[in-house]
Design an enzyme around this catalytic site. Structure first.
Site, PDB file in Angstrom:
ATOM      1  N   HIS A   1      62.764  22.022 -38.678  1.00  0.00           N
ATOM      2  CA  HIS A   1      63.962  21.282 -38.266  1.00  0.00           C
ATOM      3  C   HIS A   1      63.922  21.127 -36.752  1.00  0.00           C
ATOM      4  CE1 HIS A   1      68.137  19.925 -38.366  1.00  0.00           C
ATOM      5  NE2 HIS A   1      68.025  19.860 -39.679  1.00  0.00           N
TER       6      HIS A   1
ATOM      7  N   HIS B   1      64.185  13.981 -37.894  1.00  0.00           N
ATOM      8  CA  HIS B   1      64.585  15.248 -37.275  1.00  0.00           C
ATOM      9  C   HIS B   1      64.151  16.469 -38.082  1.00  0.00           C
ATOM     10  CE1 HIS B   1      67.487  14.753 -40.418  1.00  0.00           C
ATOM     11  NE2 HIS B   1      67.767  16.025 -40.313  1.00  0.00           N
TER      12      HIS B   1
END
Lengths: 149, 89
Positions: A73, A58
């Site tokens: 992110h 992620h």
């Protein structure tokens, strides 16, 4: 030398205030911007040429030859997905060029799962006044996003 | 030198959000502050600058890891130890 950071994804540039997480929105992680990605399957790329210092499903950090680290992110609270729906396309320690494919993911699926797919792109340890957002309203993958003096 | 070794109990360890809070708290100290992920097999621990978000993210501290926080500033060490041992992050 000024670093030119490119967008890891295609989408609308919303800036850090557009991130639904106060820690990012207030610049506590660092200065930079955020992109609200096009929904659907896609590939997130390296925002800068350098070494893949950290690679999570992620989120990832690329560090350039001058030691500047850029964090990407992929969505908010996505650490809790435990990698589900993300496919890693490189590995930690790899040397990559800006625009190189890093993670395959699906922003639409993240949203359908009840999380924001917004992608903060952060200049780590940078003073806010050294970062200038250049990305316009909409960016394609690997379009210029911000500069870091 | 104040030094504490604590087990990280925050649910996602020191990922982006909690790492940013940790680094900002460390930066309030006028003394150097270091963070290491305890490695029982290592002869010396890899201590990084706790005021650098890049360095702290690079340690990849996860829930259940033991970390060592050290500084001349004992209050900062206690404050940071409390941050990583909160039950919820």
């Amino acid at each position: 030398m000024t670093a030119r950071i490119v967008s890891p994804v295609a989408g609308k540039v919303v800036g850090l205030p557009g991130v639904p997480d106060p820690v990012f929105a207030e610049g506590m992680v660092g200065p930079g911007t955020a992109v609200d990605p096009d929904r659907g399957p896609g590939v997130a790329v390296a925002p800068i040429s350098g070494v893949v210092q950290k690679l999570h499903p992620h989120a990832y950090v690329i560090v350039d030859a001058e030691g500047r680290g850029v964090l990407v992110h992929l969505g908010i609270d996505t650490v809790k997905l435990d990698g589900e729906g993300f496919q890693l396309l490189t590995e930690e320690g790899a040397h990559v060029a800006a625009g190189a494919e890093i993670v395959r993911w699906d922003a639409g699926a993240i949203e359908q799962g009840g999380r924001s797919p917004v992608v903060p792109v952060i200049a780590l340890d940078a003073p806010a006044d050294r970062v200038t957002v250049t990305g316009a309203d909409y960016v394609h993958t690997a379009d210029p996003l911000f500069t870091w003096e | 030198m104040a030094e504490r070794q604590v087990k990280v109990t925050t649910d996602v360890g020191l990922h982006a959000r909690p790492a940013a809070v940790f680094v900002q708290s460390a930066a309030q100290s006028s003394e150097d502050v270091t963070l290491a992920k305890f490695d029982p097999a290592a002869e010396s621990q890899n201590r990084v600058n706790a005021k650098s978000i890049l360095a702290v993210l690079g340690l990849d501290v996860r829930n259940g890891d033991e970390v060592i926080i050290a500084s001349e500033d004992a209050e900062a060490v206690d404050r940071l130890a409390a941050l990583v041992t909160e039950e919820t992050s």
